[in-house]
Design a protein around this motif. Sequence first.
Motif, PDB file in Angstrom:
ATOM      1  N   LYS A 149       0.818  -1.228   0.000  1.00 52.50           N
ATOM      2  CA  LYS A 149       0.000   0.000   0.000  1.00 52.50           C
ATOM      3  C   LYS A 149       0.842   1.264   0.000  1.00 52.50           C
ATOM      4  CE  LYS A 149      -4.348  -1.398   2.073  1.00 52.50           C
ATOM      5  NZ  LYS A 149      -5.298  -1.129   3.159  1.00 52.50           N
ATOM      6  N   TYR A 150       2.036   1.185   0.607  1.00 49.33           N
ATOM      7  CA  TYR A 150       2.912   2.363   0.727  1.00 49.33           C
ATOM      8  C   TYR A 150       4.291   2.023   0.178  1.00 49.33           C
ATOM      9  CZ  TYR A 150      -0.836   3.859   3.826  1.00 49.33           C
ATOM     10  OH  TYR A 150      -2.050   4.197   4.333  1.00 49.33           O
ATOM     11  N   PRO A 151       4.373   1.699  -1.118  1.00 46.58           N
ATOM     12  CA  PRO A 151       5.624   1.135  -1.661  1.00 46.58           C
ATOM     13  C   PRO A 151       6.827   2.062  -1.580  1.00 46.58           C
ATOM     14  CG  PRO A 151       4.042   1.601  -3.424  1.00 46.58           C
ATOM     15  CD  PRO A 151       3.298   1.757  -2.135  1.00 46.58           C
ATOM     16  N   LEU A 152       6.612   3.377  -1.712  1.00 44.92           N
ATOM     17  CA  LEU A 152       7.773   4.279  -1.775  1.00 44.92           C
ATOM     18  C   LEU A 152       8.599   4.221  -0.493  1.00 44.92           C
ATOM     19  CD1 LEU A 152       9.204   6.339  -3.605  1.00 44.92           C
ATOM     20  CD2 LEU A 152       8.014   8.134  -2.323  1.00 44.92           C
ATOM     21  N   MET A 153       7.906   4.189   0.638  1.00 45.85           N
ATOM     22  CA  MET A 153       8.592   4.134   1.936  1.00 45.85           C
ATOM     23  C   MET A 153       9.523   2.917   2.006  1.00 45.85           C
ATOM     24  SD  MET A 153       8.602   5.523   5.174  1.00 45.85           S
ATOM     25  CE  MET A 153       7.467   6.796   4.727  1.00 45.85           C
ATOM     26  N   PHE A 154       9.036   1.792   1.483  1.00 46.97           N
ATOM     27  CA  PHE A 154       9.823   0.551   1.535  1.00 46.97           C
ATOM     28  C   PHE A 154      10.947   0.570   0.500  1.00 46.97           C
ATOM     29  CE2 PHE A 154       5.896  -0.252   3.651  1.00 46.97           C
ATOM     30  CZ  PHE A 154       6.213  -1.116   4.682  1.00 46.97           C
ATOM     31  N   LYS A 155      10.694   1.249  -0.640  1.00 45.07           N
ATOM     32  CA  LYS A 155      11.734   1.346  -1.673  1.00 45.07           C
ATOM     33  C   LYS A 155      12.864   2.266  -1.244  1.00 45.07           C
ATOM     34  CE  LYS A 155       8.835   0.584  -5.752  1.00 45.07           C
ATOM     35  NZ  LYS A 155       8.017   1.291  -6.753  1.00 45.07           N
ATOM     36  N   GLU A 156      12.514   3.360  -0.579  1.00 43.39           N
ATOM     37  CA  GLU A 156      13.507   4.380  -0.223  1.00 43.39           C
ATOM     38  C   GLU A 156      14.336   4.006   0.998  1.00 43.39           C
ATOM     39  OE1 GLU A 156      14.382   7.551  -1.421  1.00 43.39           O
ATOM     40  OE2 GLU A 156      13.417   6.895  -3.257  1.00 43.39           O
ATOM     41  N   SER A 157      13.791   3.122   1.839  1.00 38.22           N
ATOM     42  CA  SER A 157      14.489   2.795   3.083  1.00 38.22           C
ATOM     43  C   SER A 157      15.588   1.770   2.835  1.00 38.22           C
ATOM     44  CB  SER A 157      13.502   2.229   4.111  1.00 38.22           C
ATOM     45  OG  SER A 157      12.556   3.221   4.461  1.00 38.22           O
ATOM     46  N   SER A 158      16.730   1.955   3.522  1.00 38.12           N
ATOM     47  CA  SER A 158      17.791   0.946   3.466  1.00 38.12           C
ATOM     48  C   SER A 158      17.525  -0.155   4.469  1.00 38.12           C
ATOM     49  CB  SER A 158      19.144   1.579   3.800  1.00 38.12           C
ATOM     50  OG  SER A 158      19.425   2.618   2.909  1.00 38.12           O
ATOM     51  N   VAL A 159      16.768   0.189   5.507  1.00 38.19           N
ATOM     52  CA  VAL A 159      16.531  -0.769   6.577  1.00 38.19           C
ATOM     53  C   VAL A 159      15.115  -0.608   7.118  1.00 38.19           C
ATOM     54  CG1 VAL A 159      17.740   0.813   8.132  1.00 38.19           C
ATOM     55  CG2 VAL A 159      17.344  -1.511   8.877  1.00 38.19           C
ATOM     56  N   MET A 160      14.500  -1.738   7.449  1.00 36.70           N
ATOM     57  CA  MET A 160      13.177  -1.740   8.079  1.00 36.70           C
ATOM     58  C   MET A 160      13.301  -2.415   9.430  1.00 36.70           C
ATOM     59  SD  MET A 160       9.591  -3.464   6.836  1.00 36.70           S
ATOM     60  CE  MET A 160       9.962  -5.195   7.113  1.00 36.70           C
ATOM     61  N   ILE A 161      12.798  -1.734  10.453  1.00 34.74           N
ATOM     62  CA  ILE A 161      12.787  -2.315  11.795  1.00 34.74           C
ATOM     63  C   ILE A 161      11.335  -2.685  12.099  1.00 34.74           C
ATOM     64  CG2 ILE A 161      13.279  -1.956  14.236  1.00 34.74           C
ATOM     65  CD1 ILE A 161      14.903   0.390  11.809  1.00 34.74           C
ATOM     66  N   LEU A 162      11.093  -3.986  12.187  1.00 29.17           N
ATOM     67  CA  LEU A 162       9.744  -4.468  12.494  1.00 29.17           C
ATOM     68  C   LEU A 162       9.629  -4.525  14.019  1.00 29.17           C
ATOM     69  CD1 LEU A 162       7.146  -5.511  11.133  1.00 29.17           C
ATOM     70  CD2 LEU A 162       8.090  -7.821  11.338  1.00 29.17           C
ATOM     71  N   ASN A 163       8.813  -3.617  14.563  1.00 28.11           N
ATOM     72  CA  ASN A 163       8.759  -3.403  16.015  1.00 28.11           C
ATOM     73  C   ASN A 163       7.524  -4.060  16.633  1.00 28.11           C
ATOM     74  OD1 ASN A 163       9.408  -2.327  18.551  1.00 28.11           O
ATOM     75  ND2 ASN A 163       8.348  -0.392  18.139  1.00 28.11           N
ATOM     76  N   LYS A 164       7.558  -4.186  17.935  1.00 26.69           N
ATOM     77  CA  LYS A 164       6.454  -4.731  18.756  1.00 26.69           C
ATOM     78  C   LYS A 164       6.259  -6.230  18.517  1.00 26.69           C
ATOM     79  CE  LYS A 164       4.079  -0.248  18.526  1.00 26.69           C
ATOM     80  NZ  LYS A 164       2.814   0.502  18.550  1.00 26.69           N
TER      81      LYS A 164
END
Length: 215
Positions: A149-164
């Motif tokens: 749904k929000y592809p740009l955020m995932f494309k632009e990020s070098s790292v994703m922290i999946l929290n909780k």
Amino acid sequence: MKVKVVTRILEANDRIAEENRRLFDEAGLFVLNLMGAPGAGKTSLLEKTILGLKESIKIGVIEGDIAGTDDAERISSTGVPVVQINTGGACHLDANMISEVLPDLPLKDLNMLIVENVGNLVCPAEFRVGEDIKAMVLSVTEGHDKPLKYPLMFKESSVMILNKTDLLPYTNMDVAKVRRDALSLNPSLKIFEVSCTTGEGIKGWTGWLKGKCRQ
Ligand code: MG
Ligand code: ZN
């Protein structure tokens, strides 16, 4: 016409971002632009990151919020220099807002600057502020549909922290799907699973981040 206006705004932003970049390089600073939805746990992750790294790395923080100083007060209590930007309605930080507060931080004394962006999964990803990397926090309570749904955020990020991750038993979150969809958008995305509540996984993240920093 509308497209041209947006393009000009982004071009002007990029020029200021390059100027910020020059100042960061002069100071030998590694700069992280931390993004994510409201409530994803950006500030909590920042607190854990500072507590894990402040003995070995000098960190400064810029807090971006539409209103209020709660986050800057939380960060200030960890003992690191922090500046709060209130955007007064704007739903992202841009390079000019960052440029305006840089004189308020002891850049030359720092190794790392972390910019906590306004809580929003959309436009923070569009505006460079002069950072080395963008990182995003996604919490397991937000659902596994977010990458598509929000592809740009995932494309632009070098790292994703999946929290909780401590809340996983209480959600229908499909972590494998999130990983699959996020990596389909950005094959080089680095992913950490953490809980800022229990501390699980935090060391993996802070160790990786420390390795990125030029000390
Ligand atoms: Mg926050
Ligand atoms: Zn915005």
